[in-house]
Write a protein that holds these residues in place. Structure first.
Motif, mmCIF file in Angstrom:
data_model
loop_
_atom_site.group_PDB
_atom_site.id
_atom_site.type_symbol
_atom_site.label_atom_id
_atom_site.label_comp_id
_atom_site.label_asym_id
_atom_site.label_seq_id
_atom_site.Cartn_x
_atom_site.Cartn_y
_atom_site.Cartn_z
ATOM 1 N N UNK A 142 -23.046 6.469 -15.376
ATOM 2 C CA UNK A 142 -24.301 5.532 -15.649
ATOM 3 C C UNK A 142 -25.296 6.332 -16.945
ATOM 4 N N UNK A 143 -25.117 7.584 -16.621
ATOM 5 C CA UNK A 143 -26.002 8.357 -17.581
ATOM 6 C C UNK A 143 -25.149 8.269 -19.088
ATOM 7 N N UNK A 144 -24.262 8.199 -19.125
ATOM 8 C CA UNK A 144 -23.447 8.185 -20.437
ATOM 9 C C UNK A 144 -23.658 6.663 -20.993
ATOM 10 N N UNK A 145 -23.913 5.529 -19.989
ATOM 11 C CA UNK A 145 -24.061 4.352 -20.655
ATOM 12 C C UNK A 145 -25.736 4.232 -21.027
ATOM 13 N N UNK A 146 -26.254 4.650 -20.024
ATOM 14 C CA UNK A 146 -27.893 4.832 -20.310
ATOM 15 C C UNK A 146 -28.450 6.003 -20.253
ATOM 16 N N UNK A 147 -28.572 7.094 -21.168
ATOM 17 C CA UNK A 147 -28.949 8.270 -21.138
ATOM 18 C C UNK A 147 -30.507 8.606 -20.262
ATOM 19 N N UNK A 148 -31.289 7.312 -20.870
ATOM 20 C CA UNK A 148 -32.561 7.615 -20.171
ATOM 21 C C UNK A 148 -32.640 7.242 -18.783
ATOM 22 N N UNK A 149 -31.730 7.239 -18.117
ATOM 23 C CA UNK A 149 -31.657 7.202 -16.593
ATOM 24 C C UNK A 149 -31.440 8.366 -15.929
ATOM 25 N N UNK A 150 -31.186 9.476 -16.792
ATOM 26 C CA UNK A 150 -30.798 10.798 -16.163
ATOM 27 C C UNK A 150 -31.846 11.346 -15.137
ATOM 28 N N UNK A 151 -33.022 11.353 -15.495
ATOM 29 C CA UNK A 151 -34.111 11.661 -14.660
ATOM 30 C C UNK A 151 -35.067 10.492 -14.072
ATOM 31 N N UNK A 152 -34.437 9.371 -14.013
ATOM 32 C CA UNK A 152 -35.229 8.370 -13.373
ATOM 33 C C UNK A 152 -34.758 7.748 -12.152
ATOM 34 N N UNK A 153 -33.578 8.194 -11.699
ATOM 35 C CA UNK A 153 -32.771 7.785 -10.444
ATOM 36 C C UNK A 153 -32.146 8.891 -9.829
ATOM 37 N N UNK A 154 -32.048 8.939 -8.539
ATOM 38 C CA UNK A 154 -31.214 9.984 -7.777
ATOM 39 C C UNK A 154 -29.855 9.512 -8.179
ATOM 40 N N UNK A 155 -29.024 10.502 -7.804
ATOM 41 C CA UNK A 155 -27.394 10.332 -7.912
ATOM 42 C C UNK A 155 -26.949 9.224 -7.156
ATOM 43 N N UNK A 156 -27.233 8.767 -5.907
ATOM 44 C CA UNK A 156 -26.621 7.576 -5.327
ATOM 45 C C UNK A 156 -27.050 6.216 -6.147
ATOM 46 N N UNK A 157 -28.213 6.133 -6.449
ATOM 47 C CA UNK A 157 -28.652 5.127 -7.257
ATOM 48 C C UNK A 157 -27.758 5.082 -8.660
ATOM 49 N N UNK A 158 -27.534 6.282 -9.197
ATOM 50 C CA UNK A 158 -26.890 6.032 -10.586
ATOM 51 C C UNK A 158 -25.424 5.585 -10.342
ATOM 52 N N UNK A 159 -24.959 6.113 -9.355
ATOM 53 C CA UNK A 159 -23.384 5.843 -8.871
ATOM 54 C C UNK A 159 -23.337 4.345 -8.709
ATOM 55 N N UNK A 160 -24.404 3.651 -7.797
ATOM 56 C CA UNK A 160 -24.369 2.340 -7.602
ATOM 57 C C UNK A 160 -24.448 1.445 -8.905
ATOM 58 N N UNK A 161 -25.294 1.872 -9.922
ATOM 59 C CA UNK A 161 -25.635 1.420 -11.050
ATOM 60 C C UNK A 161 -24.360 1.346 -11.951
ATOM 61 N N UNK A 162 -23.715 2.377 -11.967
ATOM 62 C CA UNK A 162 -22.183 2.437 -12.405
ATOM 63 C C UNK A 162 -21.404 1.537 -11.987
ATOM 64 N N UNK A 163 -21.140 1.367 -10.830
ATOM 65 C CA UNK A 163 -20.514 0.461 -10.162
ATOM 66 C C UNK A 163 -20.700 -0.857 -10.451
ATOM 67 N N UNK A 164 -21.989 -1.322 -10.304
ATOM 68 C CA UNK A 164 -22.402 -2.478 -10.902
ATOM 69 C C UNK A 164 -22.094 -2.888 -12.396
ATOM 70 N N UNK A 165 -22.137 -1.988 -13.121
ATOM 71 C CA UNK A 165 -21.919 -2.040 -14.638
ATOM 72 C C UNK A 165 -20.291 -2.602 -14.811
ATOM 73 N N UNK A 166 -19.423 -1.831 -14.157
ATOM 74 C CA UNK A 166 -18.221 -1.955 -14.004
ATOM 75 C C UNK A 166 -17.638 -3.429 -13.717
ATOM 76 N N UNK A 167 -18.272 -3.669 -12.427
ATOM 77 C CA UNK A 167 -18.132 -5.286 -12.093
ATOM 78 C C UNK A 167 -18.419 -6.737 -12.966
ATOM 79 N N UNK A 168 -19.534 -5.837 -13.905
ATOM 80 C CA UNK A 168 -19.992 -7.092 -14.632
ATOM 81 C C UNK A 168 -19.447 -6.913 -16.255
ATOM 82 N N UNK A 169 -18.428 -6.045 -16.366
ATOM 83 C CA UNK A 169 -17.779 -5.824 -17.910
ATOM 84 C C UNK A 169 -16.390 -5.817 -17.736
ATOM 85 N N UNK A 170 -15.788 -5.957 -18.795
ATOM 86 C CA UNK A 170 -14.307 -5.494 -18.884
ATOM 87 C C UNK A 170 -14.078 -4.910 -20.153
ATOM 88 N N UNK A 171 -12.840 -4.578 -20.362
ATOM 89 C CA UNK A 171 -12.273 -3.853 -21.547
ATOM 90 C C UNK A 171 -12.457 -2.168 -21.483
#
Length: 556
Positions: A142-171
């Protein structure tokens, strides 16, 4: 191929929250496309958190892979199978590579992933040996996709956002390395709709619920193993390994390389670490083999300096057996099987084990699930290096305590003695003898002569009789001589079993044409039988008849 890569978490972005613990605790999770406006100590979360993941494009070449080792040999067929299994489509495609610890699963996965980095984005590696490690790896994505999130969200929220990103994209390609339990990754796999997921695991079972294409990885072939050893031990070789033919054009100082790779069972991690050790110490393969046979515990626990110096074969298999501590019979069985040959072991050999059959079969199934053994309906196969480590005591390893290993040796001897046909001379039993012969000889080879017991003395006598009857007289004499020595030490020279061994050795000498040793031994054995057992004892009569008619082969 070389050793498995380092723990990939070392290369992942580190997630860090600013502020005090109480401040961090007031940050609310941002999951998927949920719209959240939440202030923390008068700070508004950045717009990036509110942005739907479907609108977040991956930056160019988001790649997180283990370091490139530069040593990779063979595996063309395995790579082709992996590429076929992970052909992209409209839905997510999953593949799991499983095999024995040290077989090279992670290295194969890294090789495949590196090749895909040119056409897939992101290509992200997560060491997923626990649910917590998986969450941390996803947060790093999640941080690699959006570096500005590194200090904005706790770890569980970042993991959830990465999972949601994978579900919304391909390739994209996600590598989940060293998964210990399919249940840890099932929630993630259940939410990915497109893309590619490659899992590596020592566990070969439990993947059917996840609709995963499962590929089992085996050891290198002998030529590939020799190529790998020579390229690491003698790095001046050409990269195509053209000078690493079997026994041909080997560099000076690599005498014994073929024997060494065979002793190591062509296991990639063992080959890679041995090659590095040879290069560091300037030992020849033959000198290393001598050390391995004299001090196995020390050599199995050592590795050359480098990032993998703590990852020895003894340590990684201990971790596997740690997973099976709830099944004590698993470790006991592995220690018993360690005394037999690397050839297929008949499952019927375990029939007389002093344990419920259901417990034995369950333990075998668990060992097979973790690739510590290979199992079919009739036989068991254990990698020769697994056997070597399992029968080598190590006071620091709870699975390799000396008393337990000695007890397993005694049990292995009794099991094989119970499984042998009654008479080595009965042709009806010869198929069973031939099937068990490599395991008897392996057991005898592994047990030092000064550690022979009454059971091994009996096995030595029986195998000597069988080999003599099959015309293999020289080998028969070696076993019968050891049987006599063991019998005299353990049972005493006057014991009937010892006297019977003397009689059989005398006839083996006669069959070899060595009458100078055969006749005196016949005479001494008869005198001992008459003195100890009496003139009318059945054994005395057999020995007397054998002496009076040396051409009449009456062995006992």
């Amino acid at each position: 191929m070389g050793a498995s890569p380092d723990d990939a978490t070392a290369g992942q972005p580190q997630i860090r929250m600013e502020g005090t613990a109480s401040e961090q605790g007031r940050v609310y999770q941002a999951a998927g496309d949920q719209t959240i406006t939440q202030t923390v100590n008068q700070m508004v979360l950045p717009d990036a958190v509110l942005r739907p993941v479907s609108e977040v494009a991956a930056p160019s070449r988001v790649v997180n892979l283990p370091r490139h080792t530069g040593v990779f040999v063979g595996r063309k067929d395995e790579l082709a199978s992996l590429e076929a299994a992970l052909q992209g489509g409209t839905e997510v495609v999953l593949a799991a590579v499983h095999g024995l610890g040290g077989i090279g699963k992670s290295t194969l996965a890294a090789r495949y992933a590196r090749a895909q980095a040119a056409c897939l984005n992101p290509v992200w590696w997560i060491t997923a040996d626990s649910a917590a490690a998986l969450q941390s790896g996803l947060a790093g994505l999640a941080v690699a996709l959006q570096p500005e999130l590194a200090t904005a969200l706790p770890l569980p929220a970042l993991a959830e956002r990465a999972t949601a990103w994978l579900a919304a994209h391909d390739g994209w390609l996600l590598v989940l390395d060293n998964v210990t339990d399919p249940a840890d990754v099932a929630p993630l796999l259940g939410r990915t709709l497109s893309g590619r997921v490659l899992v590596t695991s020592r566990l070969g079972e439990g993947w059917h619920r996840l609709d995963v294409q499962v590929l089992r990885l085996d050891v290198l072939d002998e030529r590939e193993a020799l190529n790998l050893l020579t390229r690491i031990a003698a790095p001046g070789l050409s990269r195509d390994g053209s000078r690493a033919g079997l026994g041909q054009d080997l560099p000076t100082g690599l005498d014994g390389a073929v024997e060494l790779v065979r002793e190591l069972g062509c296991l990639p991690l063992a080959i890679e670490q041995t090659g590095a050790y040879l290069h560091q110490t300037r030992l020849s393969p033959r000198a290393y083999l001598e050390l391995l046979r004299k001090q196995p515990a020390m050599m199995y626990g050592w590795a050359a300096r480098g990032p993998d110096s703590e990852r020895t074969i003894a340590r990684i298999w201990r971790l596997t057996l740690d997973q099976l501590t709830g099944i004590p019979m698993a470790g006991r069985l592995l220690r018993i099987l360690a005394w037999y040959g690397a050839e297929p072991i008949p499952r019927t050999l375990l029939a007389s084990l002093d344990t419920e059959a259901s417990e034995v079969q369950h333990a075998l199934g668990e060992l097979a699930a973790y690739n510590m053994i290979t199992l079919d309906s009739e036989t068991i196969i254990v990698h020769r290096l697994v056997q070597a480590v399992a029968r080598t005591p190590d006071p620091d390893d709870p699975h390799r305590q000396g008393d337990a290993i000695n007890a397993a040796c005694g049990q292995a001897s009794r099991l094989i003695d119970n499984a042998l046909p009654d008479s080595p001379q009965d042709p009806a039993g010869w198929p069973a003898w031939r099937m068990l012969l490599p395991h008897i000889t392996a057991l005898i080879d592994h047990v030092p002569p000064d550690a022979d017991t009454a059971t091994t003395a009996g096995l030595l006598n029986k195998i000597g009789l069988f080999l003599d009857g099959q015309g293999t007289v020289t080998r028969a004499i070696a076993y019968l001589e050891r049987a006599c020595t063991a019998g005299e030490r353990v049972l005493g020279g006057d014991h009937p079993n010892t006297l019977a061994s003397h009689n059989n050795l005398a006839y083996a000498y006669q069959a070899a044409g060595d009458l100078g040793r055969a006749i005196p031994l016949h005479e001494a054995t008869l005198a001992d039988c008459e003195r100890v057992l009496g003139a009318d004892h059945p054994l005395t009569e057999v020995v007397r008849d054998n002496q009076s008619a040396l051409g009449d082969r009456r062995e006992v």
